[in-house]
Design an enzyme around this catalytic site. Sequence first.
Site, mmCIF file in Angstrom:
data_model
loop_
_atom_site.group_PDB
_atom_site.id
_atom_site.type_symbol
_atom_site.label_atom_id
_atom_site.label_comp_id
_atom_site.label_asym_id
_atom_site.label_seq_id
_atom_site.Cartn_x
_atom_site.Cartn_y
_atom_site.Cartn_z
ATOM 1 N N HIS A 139 8.309 -4.443 2.013
ATOM 2 C CA HIS A 139 8.779 -4.976 0.724
ATOM 3 C C HIS A 139 10.103 -4.278 0.413
ATOM 4 C CE1 HIS A 139 8.836 -5.314 -3.701
ATOM 5 N NE2 HIS A 139 7.942 -6.282 -3.599
ATOM 6 N N ASP A 216 3.381 2.931 1.579
ATOM 7 C CA ASP A 216 3.489 2.090 0.394
ATOM 8 C C ASP A 216 2.119 1.431 0.207
ATOM 9 O OD1 ASP A 216 3.754 -0.038 -1.317
ATOM 10 O OD2 ASP A 216 5.584 -0.832 -0.407
ATOM 11 N N GLN A 219 -0.179 -2.802 -2.042
ATOM 12 C CA GLN A 219 -1.144 -3.881 -1.768
ATOM 13 C C GLN A 219 -2.482 -3.356 -1.272
ATOM 14 O OE1 GLN A 219 -0.763 -6.983 -2.601
ATOM 15 N NE2 GLN A 219 1.408 -6.879 -3.127
ATOM 16 N N LYS A 242 -1.250 -3.995 -10.195
ATOM 17 C CA LYS A 242 -1.836 -4.826 -9.140
ATOM 18 C C LYS A 242 -3.320 -4.526 -8.971
ATOM 19 C CE LYS A 242 2.479 -5.059 -6.512
ATOM 20 N NZ LYS A 242 2.990 -6.413 -6.712
ATOM 21 N N CYS A 382 10.101 -10.701 -1.878
ATOM 22 C CA CYS A 382 10.832 -9.418 -1.827
ATOM 23 C C CYS A 382 10.729 -8.787 -0.441
ATOM 24 C CB CYS A 382 10.333 -8.439 -2.883
ATOM 25 S SG CYS A 382 10.562 -9.031 -4.551
HETATM 26 N N1 PLP Z 1 5.407 -2.672 -2.115
HETATM 27 C C1 PLP Z 1 4.683 -3.769 -1.893
HETATM 28 C C2 PLP Z 1 4.021 -3.956 -0.568
HETATM 29 C C3 PLP Z 1 4.542 -4.718 -2.899
HETATM 30 O O1 PLP Z 1 3.831 -5.818 -2.687
HETATM 31 C C4 PLP Z 1 5.191 -4.498 -4.145
HETATM 32 C C5 PLP Z 1 5.111 -5.516 -5.214
HETATM 33 O O2 PLP Z 1 4.850 -6.662 -4.983
HETATM 34 C C6 PLP Z 1 5.912 -3.329 -4.324
HETATM 35 C C7 PLP Z 1 6.005 -2.432 -3.294
HETATM 36 C C8 PLP Z 1 6.615 -3.042 -5.614
HETATM 37 O O3 PLP Z 1 5.683 -2.817 -6.615
HETATM 38 P P1 PLP Z 1 6.178 -2.678 -8.142
HETATM 39 O O4 PLP Z 1 6.975 -3.903 -8.427
HETATM 40 O O5 PLP Z 1 4.905 -2.616 -8.901
HETATM 41 O O6 PLP Z 1 6.975 -1.434 -8.235
#
Ligand code: PLP
Length: 425
Positions: A139, A216, A219, A242, A382
Amino acid sequence: MRSDTKNNPVTVDVKTGRIDYERIRADFPILDQQIHGNRLVYLDSAATSQKPRTVINALLDYYRKYNANIHRGIHALAEEATAAYEATRQKVAGFLGGVAPEEVIFTSGTTEAINLVAYSWGEKNIKEGDEIVITEMEHHANLVPWVILAQKKKAVLKRIPITICGHLDLTHIEDIITDRTRLVAVTHMSNVLGTINPVFEITQVAGRHGALVLADGAQAAPHMPVDIKQLNVDFYAFSAHKMLGPTGVGVLWAKKHLLEEMPPFIMGGEMIREVSFDRITWNDLPHKFEAGTPNIGNVIAFKAALDYIEELGMDNIRLHEMAITRYAIQRLSELEGLEIQGPLEPTQRGAAVSFTDPKIHPHDIGTFLDSKGIAIRAGHHCAQPLIRAMGKVATARASFYVYNDEKDVDALVEALIEMRRYFGV
Ligand code: PLP
């Protein structure tokens, strides 16, 4: 304790581990509505999850009964708010498998948590010629900070590619992670492909080369048990919104010695011990990284989300989602030509299922489904480099959580069939 649970404690079938979906759905007030005249089918939890009544009530309770700033007041409201805020930190520490609470830093989300590491640890430790390893399925939150840091420091950004089945291709991992590698930043679960990555195996290789590993967990943390010690990572980031919690709250977990060595990322009140015009000393962990007034009410309400998850049992949530994912993949496969992205085996993936139709653009899919009350995500999610590597411009993504079941999958598939008729394809 959820008051509604007291009335009907049967939320999980003990034999199958399946969640009593109708009961769960009733805990989420937002789901009890019609969208464009249809029952709302919410399949966009990978973007943000819905919130149970207990979370909404916890937030209201804070503002109605004990709204106050924390860590500084000496009156009753401030003490109550501080205790509730710190109770969430304790809860998160337990949720991660029993880490030290001072290793839990509240941020605004996964994005800020990863930026904290990039700006604080990265600025201090990355030098010219060092390597940062990411993967092709990141992401932007776990990609852009590293691209920028590598450019600034004249470091080398390397990436682990993906296979056509949507797994990380670890064939050449020993060439990619070297003695020059300082950090490997990898998503625990892909938000596009659903792939669950072998984070522990990656930490083994990284460890042999003295590199740190950041996972990260945006998810993964909402959908599967996360035991930091077993994962063996150095940094772990995730977002409350989430996982049934409020927006604007995230967590960075990091090993204590790393946090102690890292300079603060944001400067201001509460993160200091002593300040003069020429000398400043930092507060203890975790406060060193929580400058200013934090997102108090939402952090407090996040605990209610974690309580809810705990009550259901993360193992049960995982079983429930594997069953729905299996069913979704099976039903979507009935649609000729529809391409499902990522691993097809539910044990290797989470419940975010991306797909493309050969003749209909994902945005048209999203718009048509919305007209039927079905909320999905369409776009590049993203993750532009990944979408390009997949040879696509966008995908449609249906993502499932505790309040979904097979009926929602049926609604999705029936709507897709109707969509094809509508578009004449
Ligand atoms: N990393 C992953 C794999 C994600 O799916 C997301 C959000 O969709 C993020 C990071 C970013 O999360 P946030 O927008 O809550 O900071």
